[in-house]
Design a protein around this motif. Structure first.
Motif, PDB file in Angstrom:
ATOM      1  N   VAL A  64      -4.900 -67.965  -6.032  1.00  0.00           N
ATOM      2  CA  VAL A  64      -6.006 -67.873  -5.674  1.00  0.00           C
ATOM      3  C   VAL A  64      -7.021 -66.789  -6.028  1.00  0.00           C
ATOM      4  O   VAL A  64      -8.206 -67.086  -6.265  1.00  0.00           O
ATOM      5  N   GLY A  65      -6.623 -65.757  -6.373  1.00  0.00           N
ATOM      6  CA  GLY A  65      -7.024 -64.734  -6.823  1.00  0.00           C
ATOM      7  C   GLY A  65      -7.235 -63.187  -5.936  1.00  0.00           C
ATOM      8  O   GLY A  65      -7.817 -62.378  -6.435  1.00  0.00           O
ATOM      9  N   VAL A  66      -6.397 -63.473  -4.999  1.00  0.00           N
ATOM     10  CA  VAL A  66      -6.347 -62.237  -3.933  1.00  0.00           C
ATOM     11  C   VAL A  66      -5.582 -61.385  -4.654  1.00  0.00           C
ATOM     12  O   VAL A  66      -4.255 -61.615  -4.673  1.00  0.00           O
ATOM     13  N   PRO A  67      -5.827 -60.102  -4.973  1.00  0.00           N
ATOM     14  CA  PRO A  67      -4.647 -59.048  -5.532  1.00  0.00           C
ATOM     15  C   PRO A  67      -3.531 -58.782  -4.823  1.00  0.00           C
ATOM     16  O   PRO A  67      -3.692 -57.559  -4.434  1.00  0.00           O
ATOM     17  N   VAL A  68      -2.749 -59.566  -4.644  1.00  0.00           N
ATOM     18  CA  VAL A  68      -1.628 -59.208  -3.419  1.00  0.00           C
ATOM     19  C   VAL A  68      -0.284 -58.999  -4.432  1.00  0.00           C
ATOM     20  O   VAL A  68       0.806 -58.471  -3.968  1.00  0.00           O
ATOM     21  N   PHE A  69      -0.189 -59.333  -5.663  1.00  0.00           N
ATOM     22  CA  PHE A  69       1.049 -59.431  -6.454  1.00  0.00           C
ATOM     23  C   PHE A  69       1.123 -57.933  -7.022  1.00  0.00           C
ATOM     24  O   PHE A  69       0.432 -56.972  -6.665  1.00  0.00           O
ATOM     25  N   ALA A  70       2.294 -57.599  -7.433  1.00  0.00           N
ATOM     26  CA  ALA A  70       2.618 -56.186  -7.985  1.00  0.00           C
ATOM     27  C   ALA A  70       1.419 -55.648  -8.651  1.00  0.00           C
ATOM     28  O   ALA A  70       1.034 -56.132  -9.591  1.00  0.00           O
ATOM     29  N   GLY A  71       1.218 -54.542  -8.373  1.00  0.00           N
ATOM     30  CA  GLY A  71       0.234 -53.877  -9.199  1.00  0.00           C
ATOM     31  C   GLY A  71      -1.233 -54.312  -8.639  1.00  0.00           C
ATOM     32  O   GLY A  71      -2.234 -54.066  -9.462  1.00  0.00           O
ATOM     33  N   MET A  72      -1.404 -54.907  -7.724  1.00  0.00           N
ATOM     34  CA  MET A  72      -2.708 -55.455  -7.337  1.00  0.00           C
ATOM     35  C   MET A  72      -3.261 -56.323  -8.218  1.00  0.00           C
ATOM     36  O   MET A  72      -4.232 -56.762  -8.565  1.00  0.00           O
TER      37      MET A  72
END
Length: 181
Positions: A64-72
């Motif tokens: 949904v858009g919260v930058p939590v994946f690798a590399g934000m």
């Protein structure tokens, strides 16, 4: 679901998010992160259901858009991109690893960990092959094999860290109870 179980699930979702941000970029486009360690920790501490839920929530908030994946990174583009299969693979990985809590074996946590890791790598390599139009074997050699030693060590390390965390939770009477979920 008991409040303490919800809090623990949320906390481990946060741990996974934090350990996912730092990355070492690789030429294949699949970075080196601590995600594998964090996913294994979710399963080993929370068990199959709540470990998978914690990991699912991580994938959901990243989608949904919260930058939590690798590399934000974040968004559906990451899920449908070359590395998305690994993100999807984290959910069954946490579930399978969590199954190791069903008995007191000292060997089964490692067996379930390797099995979960295999599922994650398989899903990751399949999606990478499809998205990049690379053959499956070539994809395995590019985005799975180079990471195996690091990932096996991450899963093994998570076993030992989880033992310490579970002991601390038990002493504080905060131990997660999968049967109560």
């Amino acid at each position: 679901m008991k409040t303490k179980n919800m809090v623990l699930t949320g906390m481990f979702t946060a741990v996974l998010a934090v350990l996912s941000i730092i990355q070492i970029p690789m030429p294949s486009g699949v970075p080196i992160t601590l995600q594998t360690f964090a996913v294994a920790l979710c399963g080993y501490v929370l068990g199959s259901k709540m470990g998978a839920l914690s990991t699912f929530l991580y994938v959901l908030i990243g989608t949904v858009g919260v930058p939590v994946f690798a590399g934000m990174s974040a968004g559906i583009r990451v899920l449908v991109g070359p590395t998305g299969g690994f993100l999807f693979g984290f959910i069954p990985m946490a579930f399978l690893i969590g199954l190791s809590l069903k008995n007191n074996s000292k060997i089964l946590p490692f067996v379930w960990g390797i099995l979960g890791l295999a599922v994650c790598h398989l899903l990751g390599a399949i999606q990478f092959a499809i998205v990049t139009k690379t053959g499956f074997v070539a994809s395995l050699l590019l985005v799975s094999v180079p990471y195996l030693v690091k990932d096996v060590l991450s899963v093994a390390g998570a076993v030992f860290v989880a033992i310490a965390i579970r002991r601390g939770l038990a002493r504080a009477n905060l131990m997660y109870n999968e049967q109560a979920a």
